[in-house]
Scaffold this motif. Structure first.
Motif, PDB file in Angstrom:
ATOM      1  N   SER A 152      34.101  35.230  49.812  1.00 50.53           N
ATOM      2  CA  SER A 152      33.489  34.595  48.633  1.00 50.53           C
ATOM      3  C   SER A 152      32.001  34.330  48.849  1.00 50.53           C
ATOM      4  CB  SER A 152      34.176  33.263  48.317  1.00 50.53           C
ATOM      5  OG  SER A 152      35.443  33.517  47.794  1.00 50.53           O
ATOM      6  N   ALA A 182      42.021  36.410  47.969  1.00 49.12           N
ATOM      7  CA  ALA A 182      41.929  37.145  46.704  1.00 49.12           C
ATOM      8  C   ALA A 182      43.324  37.532  46.236  1.00 49.12           C
ATOM      9  CB  ALA A 182      41.074  38.404  46.900  1.00 49.12           C
ATOM     10  N   LYS A 190      39.074  33.204  42.567  1.00 46.65           N
ATOM     11  CA  LYS A 190      39.388  32.661  43.898  1.00 46.65           C
ATOM     12  C   LYS A 190      39.212  31.151  43.961  1.00 46.65           C
ATOM     13  CE  LYS A 190      38.267  35.372  47.439  1.00 46.65           C
ATOM     14  NZ  LYS A 190      37.437  36.157  48.348  1.00 46.65           N
TER      15      LYS A 190
END
Ligand code: FES
Length: 269
Positions: free
Chosen positions: A47, A110, A103
């Motif tokens: 992320s 994910a 997310k």
């Protein structure tokens, strides 16, 4: 054509795009490895580069937008390609934003949908990069090329009302250009006119090549002819007639006069 968004003659957009490409593709790979390889830490950590990729993509888009509106010749095949490039890349960024949002925060692994979005975004980014590369390599957008005696890129902004007055608008000093050098004149309504100094004197004509809209001010001038760099069409600078294809239509020429040491563009009928 020289980029309008440049620093010391270096175009800024190409300087910035490696960052979003590296972050977004790197984040996609980390998500992929984390999910497929059952390594949750990779997927959770993905992320961060994905977020960095979105932020840097938005930063890179700013000089890209400046070049889109100012540098890319309007009404040309290059402008169509640039529009596709922008749409594809903005779509890729939106896809990555959705993947990041899925997310949640703090980031989780994910989902299958999130992973699919990552892959689609990476493919869109790659296609957008291919279009961007074509804009540089084929359309010479942000390429500040030089040929013998061409001099440096020059342009001037002029009010259309001044150019349409009986006296015309001053667009250059009489000795500003050497023979076979050109300068781009931008009128405030967006019209682009090329000013060229030939052996016979100054000439002015549409900057737009009648084939697919390449910039003639960014072309090559020799022996009273201007050649478009996109596909090689040649035009007579005095009459505007086509001297070599693929262009079939002539370019419009305009009146220029030298007065008191200045070159004046006169669009008055
Ligand atoms: S755009 Fe094709 S020759 Fe000029």
């Amino acid at each position: 054509m020289r980029s309008a968004a440049q620093f010391k003659n270096h175009p800024i957009h190409p300087m910035l795009i490696p960052f979003p490409i590296a972050f977004l593709i790197g984040g996609t790979v980390a998500d992929f490895v984390g999910t497929i390889g059952n390594r949750p830490g990779w997927s959770i950590g993905a992320s961060y580069p994905l977020i960095a990729g979105v932020v840097t993509a938005l930063l890179a888009a700013v000089p890209g937008a400046v070049d889109y509106f100012v540098t890319v010749p309007p009404n040309s095949s290059g402008r169509k390609r640039a529009t596709k490039h922008a749409i594809v890349n903005v779509s890729a960024v939106v896809i990555f934003i959705i993947a990041i949002a899925l997310k949640s925060w703090p980031p989780r692994e994910a989902s299958a949908i999130g992973l699919a979005l990552d892959v689609i975004g990476a493919c869109a980014l790659t296609f957008g990069g291919w279009l961007g590369g074509t804009l540089v390599n084929r359309n010479f957008i942000s390429v500040d090329h030089r040929y013998a005696n061409a001099g440096k890129w020059k342009e001037v902004h002029v009010a259309q009302s001044a150019a349409q007055s009986p006296e015309g608008a001053a667009v250059a000093k009489a000795d500003e250009l050497k023979v076979d050098q050109m300068k781009l004149i931008r009128l405030d309504d967006g019209t682009r006119i090329a000013l060229a100094r030939t052996e016979q004197g100054y000439r002015a004509f549409d900057d737009r090549c009648t084939h697919r809209g390449g910039s003639l001010a960014d072309g090559v001038l020799i022996c009273g002819r201007v050649q478009c760099l996109w596909h090689g069409s040649q035009f007579d600078c005095s009459s505007g007639e086509v001297r070599a294809g693929p262009a079939k239509e002539p370019i419009t020429t305009y009146r220029v006069e030298e007065r008191d040491g200045e070159i004046r563009l006169i669009l008055h009928a």
